[in-house]
Design a protein around this motif. Structure first.
Motif, PDB file in Angstrom:
ATOM      1  N   GLU A 109     -19.979  -4.834   2.423  1.00  0.00           N
ATOM      2  CA  GLU A 109     -19.766  -3.940   1.291  1.00  0.00           C
ATOM      3  C   GLU A 109     -18.879  -2.771   1.699  1.00  0.00           C
ATOM      4  OE1 GLU A 109     -23.707  -1.163   1.238  1.00  0.00           O
ATOM      5  OE2 GLU A 109     -24.024  -3.240   0.610  1.00  0.00           O
ATOM      6  N   LEU A 110     -18.320  -2.128   0.689  1.00  0.00           N
ATOM      7  CA  LEU A 110     -17.508  -0.940   0.915  1.00  0.00           C
ATOM      8  C   LEU A 110     -18.424   0.273   0.994  1.00  0.00           C
ATOM      9  CD1 LEU A 110     -14.612  -1.708  -1.599  1.00  0.00           C
ATOM     10  CD2 LEU A 110     -14.695  -2.187   0.863  1.00  0.00           C
ATOM     11  N   ALA A 111     -17.891   1.417   1.405  1.00  0.00           N
ATOM     12  CA  ALA A 111     -18.691   2.631   1.565  1.00  0.00           C
ATOM     13  C   ALA A 111     -19.371   3.053   0.264  1.00  0.00           C
ATOM     14  CB  ALA A 111     -17.817   3.763   2.096  1.00  0.00           C
ATOM     15  N   ASP A 112     -18.767   2.721  -0.898  1.00  0.00           N
ATOM     16  CA  ASP A 112     -19.372   3.094  -2.178  1.00  0.00           C
ATOM     17  C   ASP A 112     -20.440   2.103  -2.645  1.00  0.00           C
ATOM     18  OD1 ASP A 112     -17.964   0.872  -3.094  1.00  0.00           O
ATOM     19  OD2 ASP A 112     -16.631   2.007  -4.403  1.00  0.00           O
ATOM     20  N   GLY A 113     -20.727   1.088  -1.807  1.00  0.00           N
ATOM     21  CA  GLY A 113     -21.762   0.113  -2.137  1.00  0.00           C
ATOM     22  C   GLY A 113     -21.260  -1.138  -2.827  1.00  0.00           C
ATOM     23  N   ARG A 146     -14.748  -0.177  15.068  1.00  0.00           N
ATOM     24  CA  ARG A 146     -15.452   0.900  14.363  1.00  0.00           C
ATOM     25  C   ARG A 146     -14.626   1.508  13.228  1.00  0.00           C
ATOM     26  NH1 ARG A 146     -20.021   3.202  15.361  1.00  0.00           N
ATOM     27  NH2 ARG A 146     -20.107   2.631  17.537  1.00  0.00           N
ATOM     28  N   ALA A 147     -13.301   1.586  13.375  1.00  0.00           N
ATOM     29  CA  ALA A 147     -12.463   2.173  12.335  1.00  0.00           C
ATOM     30  C   ALA A 147     -12.528   1.386  11.025  1.00  0.00           C
ATOM     31  CB  ALA A 147     -11.017   2.275  12.810  1.00  0.00           C
ATOM     32  N   ILE A 148     -12.747   0.074  11.111  1.00  0.00           N
ATOM     33  CA  ILE A 148     -12.781  -0.775   9.912  1.00  0.00           C
ATOM     34  C   ILE A 148     -14.205  -1.163   9.545  1.00  0.00           C
ATOM     35  CG2 ILE A 148     -11.996  -2.990   8.941  1.00  0.00           C
ATOM     36  CD1 ILE A 148      -9.522  -2.723  10.743  1.00  0.00           C
ATOM     37  N   VAL A 149     -15.082  -1.273  10.539  1.00  0.00           N
ATOM     38  CA  VAL A 149     -16.492  -1.605  10.300  1.00  0.00           C
ATOM     39  C   VAL A 149     -17.327  -0.461  10.900  1.00  0.00           C
ATOM     40  CG1 VAL A 149     -18.295  -3.360  10.553  1.00  0.00           C
ATOM     41  CG2 VAL A 149     -15.886  -4.049  10.571  1.00  0.00           C
ATOM     42  N   ARG A 158     -26.652  -5.586   6.021  1.00  0.00           N
ATOM     43  CA  ARG A 158     -25.292  -5.291   5.564  1.00  0.00           C
ATOM     44  C   ARG A 158     -24.390  -4.753   6.667  1.00  0.00           C
ATOM     45  NH1 ARG A 158     -24.591   0.458   3.364  1.00  0.00           N
ATOM     46  NH2 ARG A 158     -25.974   1.622   4.731  1.00  0.00           N
ATOM     47  N   VAL A 159     -23.097  -4.926   6.433  1.00  0.00           N
ATOM     48  CA  VAL A 159     -22.074  -4.233   7.197  1.00  0.00           C
ATOM     49  C   VAL A 159     -21.255  -3.449   6.179  1.00  0.00           C
ATOM     50  CG1 VAL A 159     -21.893  -5.876   9.124  1.00  0.00           C
ATOM     51  CG2 VAL A 159     -20.437  -6.170   7.129  1.00  0.00           C
ATOM     52  N   VAL A 160     -20.861  -2.240   6.546  1.00  0.00           N
ATOM     53  CA  VAL A 160     -20.045  -1.412   5.670  1.00  0.00           C
ATOM     54  C   VAL A 160     -18.618  -1.449   6.194  1.00  0.00           C
ATOM     55  CG1 VAL A 160     -19.674   0.910   4.762  1.00  0.00           C
ATOM     56  CG2 VAL A 160     -22.008   0.048   5.073  1.00  0.00           C
ATOM     57  N   LEU A 161     -17.687  -1.691   5.275  1.00  0.00           N
ATOM     58  CA  LEU A 161     -16.278  -1.809   5.635  1.00  0.00           C
ATOM     59  C   LEU A 161     -15.479  -0.619   5.115  1.00  0.00           C
ATOM     60  CD1 LEU A 161     -15.697  -5.538   4.583  1.00  0.00           C
ATOM     61  CD2 LEU A 161     -16.341  -4.681   6.839  1.00  0.00           C
ATOM     62  N   ASP A 162     -14.483  -0.200   5.879  1.00  0.00           N
ATOM     63  CA  ASP A 162     -13.489   0.772   5.466  1.00  0.00           C
ATOM     64  C   ASP A 162     -12.137   0.146   5.768  1.00  0.00           C
ATOM     65  OD1 ASP A 162     -12.098   3.002   4.677  1.00  0.00           O
ATOM     66  OD2 ASP A 162     -12.588   4.186   6.468  1.00  0.00           O
TER      67      ASP A 162
END
Length: 170
Positions: A109-113, A146-149, A158-162
């Motif tokens: 998921e993205l940082a906004d969920g 870490r910059a992307i995950v 979950r994993v959060v993606l940027d």
């Protein structure tokens, strides 16, 4: 549950030795003399093998199994995955360290969920690890850095993606 600890690349020599691409952070433990691994052949069949010897050679591990005595038998194992039981894995003490099987199946998921897909598997490449994601039925490779995950929440599933712009686009 089984976890992939290696893949047989090819036969080596005439006495049944095999070149193995290692897929574990603890090869000394997984490929020690007497350890058991299960081979999963391309046709899906499985066979239990016992490590007789292991040594490094040209960036690969050369492994000899008690049950494989000739090159002809070794050739039948080309491409087989080597599996080990996850119950025998030691717990990780580093909070930023994960076993591949712990990540497979996590929601991406993205940082906004916003859910974008799920983790299919971890791809180990010479350039580093990649998360293979299923995004709307497409396979997308995401660098596992870490910059992307920035967040891996195994307990939360979950994993959060940027991701940089365009990474998840078709």
């Amino acid at each position: 549950m089984d976890v992939v600890v290696g893949r047989i690349a090819k036969a080596h020599g005439i006495r049944g030795e095999l070149a193995v691409d290692v897929r574990t952070d603890s090869p000394d433990e997984r490929f020690k003399v007497g350890a058991a691994v299960t081979t999963k052949l391309r046709d899906g069949s499985k066979r239990e093998l016992t490590i007789a010897a292991a040594r490094e050679h040209s960036g690969r591990l050369l492994v000899r199994f008690e049950e494989v005595l000739t090159r002809d038998v070794a050739e039948t194992l080309r491409g087989a995955l080597l599996l080990a039981d996850t119950d025998t894995l030691p717990p990780t003490s580093d909070p930023d360290e994960f076993y591949d099987h712990e990540l497979a199946g996590l929601r991406a998921e993205l940082a906004d969920g916003t859910v974008v897909g799920k983790v299919v598997e971890i791809v180990h490449s010479p350039a580093g690890e990649l998360l293979e994601l299923d995004v709307d039925g497409r396979d997308v490779l995401v660098p596992f850095v870490r910059a992307i995950v920035p967040t891996v929440d195994v307990a939360g599933g979950r994993v959060v993606l940027d991701p940089p712009e365009g990474l998840l686009d078709a």
